[in-house]
Design a protein around this motif. Structure first.
Motif, short mmCIF file in Angstrom:
data_model
loop_
_atom_site.label_atom_id
_atom_site.label_comp_id
_atom_site.label_asym_id
_atom_site.label_seq_id
_atom_site.Cartn_x
_atom_site.Cartn_y
_atom_site.Cartn_z
N TRP A 201 -8.80 -17.44 62.99
CA TRP A 201 -9.84 -18.24 63.61
C TRP A 201 -9.56 -18.34 65.10
CZ3 TRP A 201 -13.54 -19.12 60.17
CH2 TRP A 201 -13.20 -19.26 58.82
N PRO A 202 -10.59 -18.24 65.94
CA PRO A 202 -12.01 -18.02 65.65
C PRO A 202 -12.28 -16.63 65.06
CG PRO A 202 -11.69 -18.81 67.89
CD PRO A 202 -10.36 -18.40 67.39
N ARG A 203 -13.37 -16.52 64.33
CA ARG A 203 -13.74 -15.28 63.67
C ARG A 203 -14.92 -14.65 64.40
NH1 ARG A 203 -13.20 -15.80 57.47
NH2 ARG A 203 -11.12 -16.26 58.31
N GLY A 204 -14.67 -13.50 65.04
CA GLY A 204 -15.71 -12.83 65.81
C GLY A 204 -16.73 -12.11 64.95
N GLY A 205 -17.65 -11.44 65.61
CA GLY A 205 -18.69 -10.68 64.90
C GLY A 205 -19.76 -11.54 64.28
N GLN A 206 -20.10 -12.66 64.92
CA GLN A 206 -21.07 -13.59 64.35
C GLN A 206 -22.48 -13.42 64.90
OE1 GLN A 206 -20.07 -15.48 61.76
NE2 GLN A 206 -18.17 -14.33 62.07
N THR A 207 -22.70 -12.44 65.77
CA THR A 207 -24.03 -12.24 66.33
C THR A 207 -25.01 -11.81 65.25
OG1 THR A 207 -22.99 -11.51 68.37
CG2 THR A 207 -25.34 -11.11 68.14
N ARG A 208 -26.13 -12.49 65.17
CA ARG A 208 -27.13 -12.19 64.16
C ARG A 208 -28.20 -11.27 64.74
NH1 ARG A 208 -27.70 -18.34 61.62
NH2 ARG A 208 -25.57 -18.43 60.78
N LEU A 209 -28.18 -10.04 64.26
CA LEU A 209 -29.17 -9.07 64.72
C LEU A 209 -30.45 -9.16 63.91
CD1 LEU A 209 -26.77 -6.02 65.20
CD2 LEU A 209 -27.51 -7.69 66.91
N ASP A 210 -30.34 -9.55 62.64
CA ASP A 210 -31.51 -9.75 61.80
C ASP A 210 -31.92 -11.21 61.88
OD1 ASP A 210 -31.64 -7.12 60.92
OD2 ASP A 210 -30.21 -7.49 59.30
N LEU A 211 -33.17 -11.45 62.23
CA LEU A 211 -33.67 -12.80 62.40
C LEU A 211 -34.52 -13.20 61.20
CD1 LEU A 211 -34.79 -12.40 66.11
CD2 LEU A 211 -32.67 -13.42 65.28
N PRO A 212 -34.63 -14.51 60.92
CA PRO A 212 -35.54 -14.94 59.85
C PRO A 212 -36.94 -14.39 60.09
CG PRO A 212 -34.20 -16.78 60.63
CD PRO A 212 -33.94 -15.63 61.57
N ASN A 213 -37.49 -13.74 59.08
CA ASN A 213 -38.77 -13.06 59.28
C ASN A 213 -39.66 -13.26 58.06
OD1 ASN A 213 -40.81 -11.49 60.24
ND2 ASN A 213 -39.74 -9.55 60.05
N ASN A 214 -40.33 -14.42 58.01
CA ASN A 214 -41.23 -14.73 56.91
C ASN A 214 -42.69 -14.71 57.33
OD1 ASN A 214 -39.04 -15.30 55.08
ND2 ASN A 214 -38.75 -17.24 56.16
N HIS A 215 -42.97 -14.04 58.45
CA HIS A 215 -44.31 -14.10 59.00
C HIS A 215 -45.35 -13.42 58.11
CE1 HIS A 215 -42.76 -15.86 62.63
NE2 HIS A 215 -41.91 -14.87 62.78
N LEU A 216 -44.97 -12.38 57.38
CA LEU A 216 -45.93 -11.73 56.48
C LEU A 216 -46.34 -12.68 55.36
CD1 LEU A 216 -47.53 -9.28 55.63
CD2 LEU A 216 -45.51 -8.44 54.39
N GLN A 217 -45.36 -13.40 54.78
CA GLN A 217 -45.68 -14.36 53.74
C GLN A 217 -46.58 -15.47 54.29
OE1 GLN A 217 -42.79 -12.85 54.37
NE2 GLN A 217 -41.24 -13.31 52.81
N TYR A 218 -46.28 -15.91 55.52
CA TYR A 218 -47.12 -16.96 56.11
C TYR A 218 -48.54 -16.44 56.33
CZ TYR A 218 -42.67 -19.27 57.20
OH TYR A 218 -41.44 -19.87 57.12
#
Length: 253
Positions: A201-218
């Protein structure tokens, strides 16, 4: 009186007008969600493309928004005396369980005097105190991370608490002022997983490249509601028309 009411049934025009306005609003909302879907997919594609490119070896200057999420390799040393804590972070384990905690941001000094705020990764809440985890790597280090230009603070995000060293947004300039540092570059660097031991700790590699994407369902939800409203309005209007016809027939006996 019943004869007059039968001759003048209630008009469906107000019903159709109100339903039409509601349907237009629902369709606009659905279309907006499709536009958001296209924007979100383009954003994720741009991030993945940037990460896949060859790492930069020189500290970029000027506007770094065009090279956001590009990998950058640097050589320098960490400042063991200064550390910033980014609140509201989480880590998802291999079993899908999420753990709440902090991201640790440490100044990284380069040979030319420049300072880069490095997000070294996640620590659990109970390891916020640096004395409860492994010390900051000492001496000259070669690191690799992802370039992250500062973004605007969301309207629901609290102000950074400089006195308590609790940060809700990454702001290199404010961190520089809080730490009394000069030469801080206007972006942060997210340490990649290969630059940190997986069990430390700290644990690297935490960048989120995939974002929440529920727009089609909406979008489908809004369009479905518009369709249902059209059907329900039509059925209701037909029922009123049939009821009015029966009343008229009874009035005429």
């Amino acid at each position: 009186m019943s004869y007059l009411q039968a001759e003048k049934p209630l008009s469906n025009l107000p019903l159709f007008l109100a339903a039409g306005i509601a349907v237009v609003i629902l369709i606009v909302l659905g279309t907006w969600q499709l536009q958001r879907l296209e924007w979100k997919q383009a954003l994720m594609t741009a991030r993945q493309t940037a990460v896949a490119e060859e790492p930069l070896a020189l500290l970029p200057t000027g506007d770094v928004s065009t090279i956001a999420f590009r990998r950058l390799r640097l050589t320098g040393f960490y400042d063991p005396q200064i550390e910033f804590h980014l609140s509201g972070q989480s880590l998802t384990g291999t079993r899908g369980m999420s753990q709440a905690g902090w991201h640790v941001v440490t100044p990284f000094h380069l040979a030319d005097g420049a300072v880069v705020m490095v997000d070294r990764g996640f620590v659990p809440y109970d390891l916020k105190d640096p004395s409860r985890r492994a010390p900051v790597p000492s001496g000259v280090q070669s690191i690799e991370g992802l370039i992250r230009p500062p973004g605007p603070r969301g309207w629901m995000v609290p102000e950074n608490d400089l006195r308590q060293n609790v940060w809700f947004t990454l702001d290199p300039e404010a961190m520089a002022r809080a730490g009394g540092l000069a030469g801080v570059v206007p972006f942060t660097l997210d340490l990649v997983a290969s630059s940190a031991a997986s069990d430390d700790w700290p644990r690297g590699g935490q960048t989120r490249l995939d974002l929440p994407n529920n727009h089609l369902q909406y979008a489908l939800t809004w369009y479905s509601l518009a369709g249902v409203l059209i059907v329900v309005t039509g059925l209701f209007a037909r029922a009123r028309r049939r009821a009015a016809s029966r009343t008229t027939e009874e009035a005429h006996g």
